[in-house]
Design an enzyme around this catalytic site. Sequence first.
Site, PDB file in Angstrom:
ATOM      1  N   LYS A 155     -34.312  21.606-112.665  1.00 36.10           N
ATOM      2  CA  LYS A 155     -33.775  20.522-113.742  1.00 36.10           C
ATOM      3  C   LYS A 155     -33.263  19.285-113.065  1.00 36.10           C
ATOM      4  CE  LYS A 155     -31.228  20.793-118.041  1.00 36.10           C
ATOM      5  NZ  LYS A 155     -32.214  20.269-119.089  1.00 36.10           N
TER       6      LYS A 155
HETATM    7  C1  LIG Z   1     -37.798  19.924-120.268  1.00 37.94           C
HETATM    8  C2  LIG Z   1     -37.069  21.162-120.996  1.00 37.94           C
HETATM    9  N1  LIG Z   1     -37.706  22.124-121.107  1.00 37.94           N
HETATM   10  C3  LIG Z   1     -37.042  23.390-121.638  1.00 37.94           C
HETATM   11  C4  LIG Z   1     -35.488  23.239-121.899  1.00 37.94           C
HETATM   12  C5  LIG Z   1     -34.953  24.629-122.628  1.00 37.94           C
HETATM   13  O1  LIG Z   1     -34.093  25.096-121.358  1.00 37.94           O
HETATM   14  P1  LIG Z   1     -32.941  25.771-121.940  1.00 37.94           P
HETATM   15  O2  LIG Z   1     -33.355  26.842-122.941  1.00 37.94           O
HETATM   16  O3  LIG Z   1     -32.550  26.645-120.482  1.00 37.94           O
HETATM   17  O4  LIG Z   1     -31.924  24.954-122.177  1.00 37.94           O
HETATM   18  C6  LIG Z   1     -34.911  22.365-121.642  1.00 37.94           C
HETATM   19  C7  LIG Z   1     -33.573  21.961-121.779  1.00 37.94           C
HETATM   20  O5  LIG Z   1     -32.686  22.304-120.730  1.00 37.94           O
HETATM   21  C8  LIG Z   1     -35.681  21.012-121.157  1.00 37.94           C
HETATM   22  O6  LIG Z   1     -34.920  19.815-120.710  1.00 37.94           O
END
Ligand SMILES: Cc1ncc(COP(=O)(O)O)c(C=O)c1O
Length: 310
Positions: A155
């Site tokens: 991330k």
């Molecule tokens: C691009 C992206 N995909 C998916 C997610 C979903 O991830 P999570 O469920 O860990 O928040 C997020 C959010 O963090 C994101 O930024």
Amino acid sequence: MSPMAFFNGKFMPVEHARIGVMTHAFNYGTACFEGIRGNWNAEHGQIYVFRLREHYQRLFESCEVLQIELPYKIDELLYYTVELVRRCAYKEDTYIRPIAYKSSQRVGVRLHDLEAGFLIFATPFGPYLDIENGARCCISSWRRIDSGMIPVRAKISGIYVNSALAKTEAHDKGYDEAIFLTHDGHVCEGSGENIFIVKDGRLATPPPEDDILVGITRDTVMTLAKQELGIDTDERTILPEELFTADECFMTGTAAHLTPIIEIDDRKVGHGRVGQITKQLQQLYFDVIFGRNQKYIDWCTPAYVLARKR
Ligand SMILES: Cc1ncc(COP(=O)(O)O)c(C=O)c1O
């Protein structure tokens, strides 16, 4: 209460936590972060921080990709995060944002020979999309960055320019959210959410190989579907036309929770209303994240230990 931060190893009001204009991460996007929710349960007088350890595990993996070495162990960061929430003393849903970043005040794009910084802030945060009525989405004209460009399982702040382009394009066209396709034209994810379809009583969601961020909410929902409803999820490539023939469709993410998708590119998904399986999963999910389901209470870290009334 005003928002608080944990910065340079100390707790302080968020306005005192400042970085210089030459900070490497600010110039080049060389930071990684998490979005964590603290969910306020008024009956328990408690904020439950959801799947805190898993978020920090993912942050440490992102740090490895960016060659950021934090001077903290994971358990210390769990402690500082809960302590920050406790000090903020909010009585409402809270968003917690840890960021690990290249803090050197140096010009020159690279990852090596740079110092690491770390901060966390917490701020009140309500719903992100329309959880009840569902979202209207469009397929983005921007393709999702692939792992040959930047490892998307991490991330990383710089990746989010891709998300920002797609989100604003969706907004400007009058939609709530964008759906990315991969370079191969497979369904990928939203600008900040994973995506699921329901077809003939089964769930399907794109696999990690299709350049998704492997979401913690995605895992939560797959676990609840399997354990509570006996529904398996196929992690498989999804073609765009499957979005139009799906019975139901929804997005998952820490910010978006579990948001139904009722329309894509002005076409109704299913009957254009929130579907039955989506509703069931939403109910399960919200009971779990607000600490109302004892079976999954280990996913919830209570921030106000002394205030706990259970
Ligand atoms: C691009 C992206 N995909 C998916 C997610 C979903 O991830 P999570 O469920 O860990 O928040 C997020 C959010 O963090 C994101 O930024």
